[in-house]
Enzyme design. Structure first.
Site, short mmCIF file in Angstrom:
data_model
loop_
_atom_site.label_atom_id
_atom_site.label_comp_id
_atom_site.label_asym_id
_atom_site.label_seq_id
_atom_site.Cartn_x
_atom_site.Cartn_y
_atom_site.Cartn_z
N GLU A 93 0.83 -1.20 0.00
CA GLU A 93 0.00 0.00 0.00
C GLU A 93 0.87 1.27 0.00
O GLU A 93 0.62 2.20 -0.74
CB GLU A 93 -0.89 -0.03 1.25
CG GLU A 93 -1.73 1.19 1.47
CD GLU A 93 -3.05 1.09 0.74
OE1 GLU A 93 -3.26 0.07 0.07
OE2 GLU A 93 -3.85 2.04 0.84
N ASP A 94 1.89 1.30 0.85
CA ASP A 94 2.59 2.57 1.12
C ASP A 94 3.99 2.69 0.54
O ASP A 94 4.59 3.75 0.64
CB ASP A 94 2.70 2.78 2.65
CG ASP A 94 1.34 2.87 3.31
OD1 ASP A 94 0.38 3.21 2.60
OD2 ASP A 94 1.24 2.59 4.51
#
Ligand code: MN
Length: 737
Positions: A93-94
């Site tokens: 995700e990051d």
């Protein structure tokens, strides 16, 4: 204002290593050969990819995945694969790391679980308007691998534990989501400790004052409680030992949230909640002696203290669907108070604390168990792709918390249904077709209607008819999510069939009136006949509610409109948008209540009747402007969890002297002059106007409800304080007038 953050890199490095070693210690019991290396690899990948990131608190980001992995290992009892996934749960995700990287390094299974975790991360997005759809997605992943949900719960728990640095609005939203969905999910998966902590943490943010009040009260009485527990437990322990049973006995405090629930449900002050704790007896039993030992302990307890026959619960003989096993009884203690006693073995306790899922499904070989059946049911419900996400969620949620009853088929097979289930639910449980064709049932040989509420132990035979079809009002009869979704989709199917025939009729009629059959005209027609959709329009035509002459009326009105101006039907989406823009202007996005009366259309919600000083928020409704709710309103969690984008911050503007209607519920010992003294405080001392007062007295107990106009919360709190000082009054609580 400028903040300077001084970071000691070397000290931080040491701290990260310390936390990593603690994680290894926590996972020790499940580690097999080679596992340590995998965890190390995952830790290094997470450390490197998150290296420049920090949490809102200023701490290194890596603290978070380590903590999530620690919860997964220690509090849920998950194994190496889950620990690896928890360490890596935020990297796709990051950071730059891709799912392919993960699959290459850790294999398919791990990549799949992380994919599931990444897909549902949108639930966190404050501005997302798709929360309901996101929840649905999350539940879908549950059907793939329950570990996704378990790690997600660990993630949520750590975020809830460390939420102090978030803005208030975000805290409210996350806490609402947690109480609305995550806590029930934890409950259903048998993670009782996590469920209680999630509930308490939600309450800490949603109702900070009450939370603090109960926590303080609990703390003050701690020593007294411990003395009581000691004297209560001692004689039990002695006899257990005499009879050769090894046991661990202790008192366990109930959660703040459950105490608060009891206070609200029974409308009693804190002092009157008797079961602030339960006594737990954990037996060290050989596998084949478990059941006999539990009943032996039960017998010892009830020889010493008189049991309440209505409060015996035997989840040892029939475990709950989530795997919970325990024997519960409530007995009369030495000081004349009821005490709940829970008897179970160490194995049962492990399941009760960490949940069935982790314990059985992934530690040992898979058993045929209630949880498997439940996941199977979830899968079935999800297989209906047409269900409206929000409806689905509501139905589904209802099934998360319910207690179960056991029902026998005519051949003696046992089915589990939620408490409150009807004969019709049972029919759908057997098979969709049996449900759809159900006209009645025989319960214990006696004929009963579809709506008959089943009792534990009933034997049920379903009676069907080929002519039967599902009816709209069946939705009020059933309680299981499965039956609801099946009935809904069958009604939808029927509607579509009717609409299809109406569509053909309408096409012909429009042709004869020389109106082009196109989307634009269909929308105009729907609007003209005040119908919500073109499908409703087709149905109205099919049912003969719209005939040729009505269509002629439309043609006439169209001509008139054309003469005036262009025609536009206002869409509800535009309306909400417009209102939101009005509030969320460039200067400020806080709605000040008591100001801007002309500019923005708002009302105080009738469900919770906020008064100035209450913690509130605004909710943009369809067609009724903005409604102001209290953050502890019974509807708030649902609204905030599902419609985050329609929430606006709201604050009271204190300049104006307005009065607000609210209610007080007063109980006490009836005494000559009690009513007089109460009204004196209200009218004379506080100069508050009363709108109505109703009083019941019953055998000397005074029970009154008073509706009054007050200025704000301080005003009301002061009034409550003074009323409590009136002789004879034992309790004063606010209710929403
Ligand atoms: Mn996370």
């Amino acid at each position: 204002m400028k903040n300077t953050l001084v970071i000691d890199i070397e000290a931080e490095k040491q701290e990260i290593l310390k936390r990593y070693r603690a994680l290894l210690r926590a996972s020790k019991s499940t580690l097999q050969k080679g596992d340590k290396k995998e965890i190390r690899k995952a830790f290094e990948m997470a450390l490197e990819s998150h290296q420049d990131m920090r949490r809102k608190s200023g701490e290194p980001y890596i603290y978070h995945p380590i903590a999530v992995a620690q919860i997964a290992a220690e509090e849920i009892g998950l194994g190496t694969t889950s620990i690896v996934c928890a360490l890596l749960h935020d990297v796709v995700e990051d950071t730059d790391i891709t799912l392919e990287d993960i699959e290459r390094e850790f294999g398919k299974k791990t990549a799949k679980i992380i994919d599931g975790l990444t897909k549902i991360s949108g639930v966190f997005d404050y501005n997302s308007s798709l929360q309901a759809e996101n929840f649905r997605k999350m539940l879908l992943t549950l059907a793939d691998d329950v570990r996704v949900i378990l790690i997600k719960l660990a993630d949520r728990l750590h975020n809830m534990r460390t939420m102090d640095f978030m803005p208030r609005q975000k805290q409210l939203k996350i806490a609402s989501e947690t109480i609305y969905l995550y806590a029930p999910l934890a409950h259903r998966l048998g993670l009782y400790a996590i469920k209680s902590e999630l509930e308490d943490l939600s309450m800490k943010y949603l109702e900070p004052d009450t939370y603090k009040y109960i926590a303080t009260q609990l703390n003050e009485k701690k020593a007294e409680r411990n003395t009581f527990i000691k004297t209560f437990v001692e004689p039990i322990n002695e006899i257990l030992q005499e009879q050769g049973l090894i046991a661990n006995l202790f008192g366990r405090p109930k959660s703040i949230h459950s105490i608060w629930n009891k206070m609200k449900k029974k409308n009693i002050p804190f002092e009157e909640v008797y079961d602030l704790f339960a006594i737990r007896i954990i037996l060290d039993s050989a596998p084949e002696r478990e059941k006999a030992d539990c009943w032996k302990a039960y017998s010892i307890v009830t020889d010493l203290y008189r049991p309440n026959p209505d409060r015996l619960r035997d989840w040892v003989s029939s475990p709950k669907g989530n795997g919970y096993e325990s024997l519960h009884t409530t007995v009369m203690g030495p000081k004349g108070q009821w005490v709940e006693v829970q008897i179970r073995t160490q194995r049962m306790n492990e399941i009760a604390e960490k949940g069935f899922a982790a314990h059985w499904k992934y530690k040992e070989s898979s058993n045929d168990n209630g949880l498997d059946q439940w996941i199977l049911k979830v899968r079935e419900m999800l297989s209906n792709p047409e269900a409206n996400a929000l409806d689905f969620l509501d139905d589904f949620k209802m099934n998360l918390f319910s207690d179960e009853i056991f029902i026998f088929t005519p051949k003696g097979a046992l089915l589990q249904l939620p408490l409150g289930a009807t004969a019709l639910d049972f029919a759908f449980e057997i098979h969709t077709d049996v449900g759809a064709k159900c006209i009645g049932a025989k319960v214990n040989q006696k004929l009963v209607p579809l709506s008959y509420k089943l009792q534990n132990g009933d034997q049920v035979e379903i009676i069907t008819s080929g002519k039967q079809v599902p009816k709209e009002d069946w939705l009020n009869i059933v309680v299981t999510a499965k039956a609801k979704s099946k009935i809904k989709s069958s009604l939808k199917e029927e509607k579509r069939r009717v609409a299809e025939s109406g569509k053909e009729v309408l096409e012909r009629k429009l042709k004869s009136l020389k109106i082009t059959y196109n989307t634009d005209n269909l929308q105009k027609l729907s609007y003209f006949f005040k119908l919500h959709s073109t499908q409703d329009l087709f149905i109205a035509v099919a049912e003969g509610k719209i005939e040729l002459k009505d269509l002629r009326d439309y043609v006439a009105s169209e001509k008139e409109v054309e003469n005036r101006s262009n025609f536009h039907a206002p869409g509800e989406g535009q309306h909400i948008e417009a209102l939101l823009n009005k509030v969320k202007g460039p200067e400020s996005d806080v709605l000040l209540i008591g100001e801007d009366l002309q500019k923005i259309d708002y009302k105080l919600a009738a469900c919770c009747n906020p008064i100035p000083g209450d913690d509130v928020f605004g909710f943009v409704t369809v067609g009724e402007g903005i409604k102001i709710h209290r953050t502890n309103c019974p509807n708030a969690a649902q609204l905030m969890a599902n419609y985050g984008y329609r929430i606006v911050k709201a604050k009271w503007n204190r300049q104006q002297e307005l009065t607000f209607l609210t209610g007080l519920h007063i109980v006490g010992i009836d005494d000559v002059g009690l009513i007089n003294n109460i009204t004196k405080v209200i009218s004379n001392d506080f100069k508050v106007n009363m709108r109505s007062i109703t009083v019941d007295t019953n055998d000397g107990i005074f029970d009154g409800s008073i509706k009054i106009f007050v200025n704000d919360k301080d005003h009301l709190d002061n009034l409550i304080k003074n009323l409590l000082e009136v002789k004879g009054v034992t309790g004063v609580t606010r209710f929403d007038a």
